[in-house]
Design an enzyme around this catalytic site. Structure first.
Site, PDB file in Angstrom:
ATOM      1  CB  THR A 105      57.415  14.976  91.022  1.00 49.51           C
ATOM      2  OG1 THR A 105      58.124  15.799  91.960  1.00 49.51           O
ATOM      3  CG2 THR A 105      56.451  14.057  91.762  1.00 49.51           C
ATOM      4  N   GLY A 107      60.688  16.819  86.331  1.00 52.52           N
ATOM      5  CA  GLY A 107      60.324  16.840  84.917  1.00 52.52           C
ATOM      6  C   GLY A 107      58.834  16.869  84.643  1.00 52.52           C
ATOM      7  CB  THR A 108      55.769  16.998  86.763  1.00 53.18           C
ATOM      8  OG1 THR A 108      56.162  18.143  87.518  1.00 53.18           O
ATOM      9  CG2 THR A 108      56.005  15.749  87.571  1.00 53.18           C
ATOM     10  N   GLY A 109      56.547  19.323  84.773  1.00 53.98           N
ATOM     11  CA  GLY A 109      56.073  20.469  83.988  1.00 53.98           C
ATOM     12  C   GLY A 109      56.448  20.371  82.525  1.00 53.98           C
TER      13      GLY A 109
END
Length: 161
Positions: A105, A107-109
């Protein structure tokens, strides 16, 4: 100009960090950040990283919408859902999607904030931009992959594979 403030959730250097993105221009983003004392070294290509201690200042500067993300919630009652809540103080909109069973996950923000900003830059209203971005990041997380050691990245090109 619309400034998107991503809640501080990312640990580094002994504190939590969030993201600051503009839908208008980098010049206006730089001016906004500078006006709040966020140093230029916090700029990372298309957004600023800001410490949690600056969140109240950012909200006081005129935040109109807040997106509370539910991806990290581990509530057994969520039935495998990741639910985000968007609010402008009087209206609340929820966005739910199936929670992906993956650890990749990274790099989700940044990806979610950039996807919202691109929708706003295309003239979408905030709720519509968030809805489209939620669909995009949900697919990118579901197709996340291992890369090197540790948590791998989300797959930005998942729609074309």
């Amino acid at each position: 100009m619309t400034i998107l403030v991503d809640p501080p959730k990312w640990p580094a250097h002994g504190m939590l960090w969030g993201h600051l993105v503009s839908d208008e221009s980098l010049d206006e983003l730089h001016a906004f950040a500078q006006g709040l004392g966020i140093p230029e070294r916090g700029f990372d290509r298309d957004h600023y990283d800001f410490p949690e201690s600056k969140l109240d200042d950012l909200v006081a500067a005129g935040a109109q919408w807040a997106l509370v993300k539910g991806g990290h919630c581990a509530d057994p009652a969520d039935l495998g859902q990741s639910t985000d809540i968007l609010s402008d103080g009087s209206r609340h909109v929820t966005f739910s999607a199936a929670r992906a069973d993956t650890e990749h996950t990274h790099g989700t923000g940044c990806t979610l904030a950039s996807a919202i900003a691109s929708g706003l830059a295309q003239g979408m209203e905030v709720p519509a931009a968030v809805e489209r971005a939620k669909g995009y990041i949900t697919g990118a997380i579901a197709q996340g992959y291992p890369l090197g050691v540790g948590i791998g990245p989300v797959d930005h090109g998942w729609r074309w594979r």
